[in-house]
Design an enzyme around this catalytic site. Structure first.
Site, short mmCIF file in Angstrom:
data_model
loop_
_atom_site.label_atom_id
_atom_site.label_comp_id
_atom_site.label_asym_id
_atom_site.label_seq_id
_atom_site.Cartn_x
_atom_site.Cartn_y
_atom_site.Cartn_z
N GLU A 150 0.84 -1.20 0.00
CA GLU A 150 0.00 0.00 0.00
C GLU A 150 0.87 1.24 0.00
O GLU A 150 1.94 1.26 0.60
CB GLU A 150 -0.96 -0.03 1.20
CG GLU A 150 -0.31 -0.22 2.57
CD GLU A 150 0.15 1.05 3.21
OE1 GLU A 150 -0.23 2.12 2.72
OE2 GLU A 150 0.89 0.98 4.20
N CYS A 276 5.01 4.43 9.86
CA CYS A 276 5.56 3.82 8.64
C CYS A 276 7.06 4.08 8.51
O CYS A 276 7.85 3.14 8.57
CB CYS A 276 4.81 4.34 7.43
SG CYS A 276 3.05 3.97 7.56
N ARG A 343 1.51 7.78 16.81
CA ARG A 343 2.53 6.73 16.91
C ARG A 343 3.85 7.24 16.33
O ARG A 343 3.90 7.75 15.23
CB ARG A 343 2.06 5.47 16.17
CG ARG A 343 0.88 4.80 16.87
CD ARG A 343 0.35 3.65 16.06
NE ARG A 343 -0.16 4.07 14.77
CZ ARG A 343 -0.56 3.23 13.81
NH1 ARG A 343 -0.49 1.93 14.01
NH2 ARG A 343 -1.02 3.68 12.67
C1 UGA Z 1 4.06 7.16 4.26
C2 UGA Z 1 4.23 7.17 2.73
O1 UGA Z 1 4.22 8.51 2.25
C3 UGA Z 1 3.10 6.37 2.05
O2 UGA Z 1 3.34 6.31 0.64
C4 UGA Z 1 3.10 4.95 2.62
O3 UGA Z 1 2.08 4.17 2.06
C5 UGA Z 1 2.89 5.04 4.13
O4 UGA Z 1 3.97 5.81 4.71
C6 UGA Z 1 2.92 3.63 4.68
O5 UGA Z 1 3.95 2.96 4.58
O6 UGA Z 1 1.87 3.15 5.12
P1 UGA Z 1 2.59 8.55 6.02
O7 UGA Z 1 3.39 7.84 7.07
O8 UGA Z 1 1.13 8.64 6.15
O9 UGA Z 1 2.86 7.86 4.58
O10 UGA Z 1 3.14 10.03 5.98
P2 UGA Z 1 4.00 10.97 5.03
O11 UGA Z 1 3.13 12.01 4.46
O12 UGA Z 1 4.82 10.20 4.09
O13 UGA Z 1 4.95 11.66 6.12
C7 UGA Z 1 5.82 10.88 6.93
C8 UGA Z 1 6.61 11.77 7.86
O14 UGA Z 1 7.58 12.52 7.15
C9 UGA Z 1 5.78 12.78 8.65
O15 UGA Z 1 6.23 12.79 9.99
C10 UGA Z 1 6.07 14.10 7.97
O16 UGA Z 1 5.95 15.20 8.84
C11 UGA Z 1 7.51 13.89 7.55
N1 UGA Z 1 7.91 14.73 6.40
C12 UGA Z 1 7.35 14.55 5.18
C13 UGA Z 1 8.90 15.69 6.57
O17 UGA Z 1 9.45 15.87 7.69
N2 UGA Z 1 9.28 16.44 5.50
C14 UGA Z 1 8.73 16.27 4.28
O18 UGA Z 1 9.15 16.99 3.32
C15 UGA Z 1 7.74 15.32 4.11
#
Ligand code: UGA
Length: 454
Positions: A150, A276, A343
């Site tokens: 996913e 994740c 989490r």
């Molecule tokens: C992430 C992936 O983006 C999804 O494609 C994947 O399916 C999912 O994990 C999973 O494995 O289930 P998610 O954990 O919902 O999704 O969140 P993201 O939007 O990817 O952000 C992850 C973290 O990175 C957050 O803490 C966010 O604040 C941080 N982040 C993101 C940054 O610090 N800088 C950025 O430029 C982008």
């Protein structure tokens, strides 16, 4: 098609609801009885934009039912395994729930099933499932096992499921490939009633990628680890900007103009969190290690991320001189906006560090307070940012909720003890904050010039 989804977490519930939305008959099971009875009674067990509507609509239309794992296994021609794979203390993914579901399938089913692993799993889990099914098959189960990772982001999971950039299916037979294609046909063709948009989506034939199961499993871990690497990279660039006097937002803008680099996931901050990235990076390091490959690059990605909280608290300490006894308001608990998920959220170790240093912490988050209370039960959870900021000597921005971006500066200035904002997400423009009389520390950016010099 009759489809079973095992596990009603973020991934399972989104998968079940969206597969029902595109026309399948879905039976979703959940082993947590409290959660199951909520779902059976029309109560959402989690917050995810648009998901409640899709769940309600499809339950009412009779395309989505909730019940036991056994009933789900009996129901589905395809069985999507969406159970948790939490990290073990050594960083490996705990696959015991996947094993238990596979065993139940092998022991119950007579006839054919397509078993689809959607939970994030280490490479070669598909072949382990196949082996396990063969060993425990009681009534001569006929089966295929497919990997279908996913790529759902919390906060936009429904949109990501219905309008995906890619649908990766790892299979070992033509039969499995054809069934997976049939399941996803309405999404590839974008032929369904979209619950979010009007007139959205054109067909996305190129989005459907068929591979072997090992490659599909690796695509998932490699993608999340690559994105985590991008974040740690820009976080280090941002630290460098702070030291040499450069602006990381300009640096990432300039880098992102190169299409080979791209302009997303280059926002510096207090580090990546959620269920994740941290666990997937850890698991990928372990997978490589166990296969004899030294993925030291990812160990650095992890280390840099862990240092983000230390770096952020250093900034707060530098401004406040001593943290002990100071009232500090933390705005944002969720690991990112539009979710109630805390989490592995940076907010939790950050608040714990501040408390350990003697700060008096008050917090506000639009959605995540009740989940955070389970981890930090003793701090005051406020009803809005102003209540949290009352009497504070520093306001810390930890999650970039839209609500904070439109803060009422006058009201805020009226309640704080000292006009200081330490922003871990760069949500404000430095000159704007300075114009409201606040001292503003953000991540990797140049401070606002005093008005006389602008
Ligand atoms: C992430 C992936 O983006 C999804 O494609 C994947 O399916 C999912 O994990 C999973 O494995 O289930 P998610 O954990 O919902 O999704 O969140 P993201 O939007 O990817 O952000 C992850 C973290 O990175 C957050 O803490 C966010 O604040 C941080 N982040 C993101 C940054 O610090 N800088 C950025 O430029 C982008």
């Amino acid at each position: 098609m009759k489809i079973a989804v095992i596990g009603a977490g973020y991934v399972g519930l989104t998968t079940a609801a969206c597969l029902a939305q595109v026309g399948h008959e879905v039976f979703c099971s959940e082993s947590d009885t409290g959660k199951l009875s909520k779902l059976q009674n029309g109560v959402m067990p989690l917050f995810e934009p648009d998901l409640a509507t899709v769940v309600d609509d499809n339950r009412e239309a009779g395309r989505l039912t909730f019940g036991s794992t056994e009933d789900a296994i009996d129901w589905g021609k395809a069985i999507f395994i969406c159970v948790g794979t939490p990290p073990l203390p050594n960083g490996d993914a705990d696959l015991s729930s996947i094993e238990a579901v596979s065993r139940s399938i092998a022991k119950r089913v007579k006839g054919y099933r397509l078993i689809v692993e959607k939970s994030t799993v280490p490479v070669q889990t598909g072949s382990q499932i196949r082996k396990h099914l063969a060993i425990h098959s009681t009534y001569g189960l006929d089966y295929d096992v497919a990997s279908n990772p996913e790529f759902l982001r919390e906060g936009s999971a429904v949109g990501d499921f219905l309008h995906p950039d890619r649908i990766v299916v790892g299979v070992e037979s033509i039969r499995a490939a054809e069934l997976m294609r049939e399941i996803y046909e309405p999404i590839i063709e974008q032929k369904f009633v979209c619950p979010i948009h009007k007139n959205c989506g054109t067909a996305k034939e190129n989005a459907f990628l068929v591979t072997d199961t090992n490659s599909a499993e690796l695509i998932k871990h490699a993608s999340n680890s690559f994105l985590a690497m991008k974040i740690s990279f820009i976080n280090m660039v941002s630290d460098l900007c702070e030291v040499v006097g450069a602006d990381v937002s300009k640096v990432s803008q300039g880098m992102g103009l190169d299409p080979r680099i791209g302009n997303v996931f280059l926002n510096p901050g207090i580090g990546f969190g959620g269920f994740c990235f941290p666990k997937d990076v850890q698991a990928f390091i372990r997978i490589a290690e166990k296969s004899g490959c030294n993925f030291a690059l990812l160990r650095e990605v992890e280390k840099i991320n862990q240092q983000r909280i230390v770096h952020f608290v250093d900034k707060v300490r530098k401004e406040l001189w001593s943290i002990r006894g100071k009232k500090i308001a933390v705005l944002g608990l969720a690991f990112k906006p539009n979710t109630d998920d805390v989490r592995f959220a940076p907010s939790i170790p950050l608040i714990q560090t501040l408390i350990d240093e003697g700060a008096v912490v008050s917090v506000y988050d639009p959605e995540a307070s009740s989940k955070a209370k389970e981890l930090l039960p003793t701090i005051p959870y406020c009803g809005d940012p102003y209540e949290a900021a009352a009497g504070a000597e520093a306001i810390l921005i930890v999650t970039e909720w839209d609500e904070f971006k439109t803060i009422d500066w006058k009201r805020l200035a009226g309640v704080v003890e000292r006009r200081l904002i330490v922003d871990g997400r760069n949500i404000f423009n430095p000159p704007e904050v300075a114009a409201h009389g606040f001292h503003y520390i953000s991540v990797g950016r140049l401070p606002a010039l005093p008005e006389s010099q602008v």
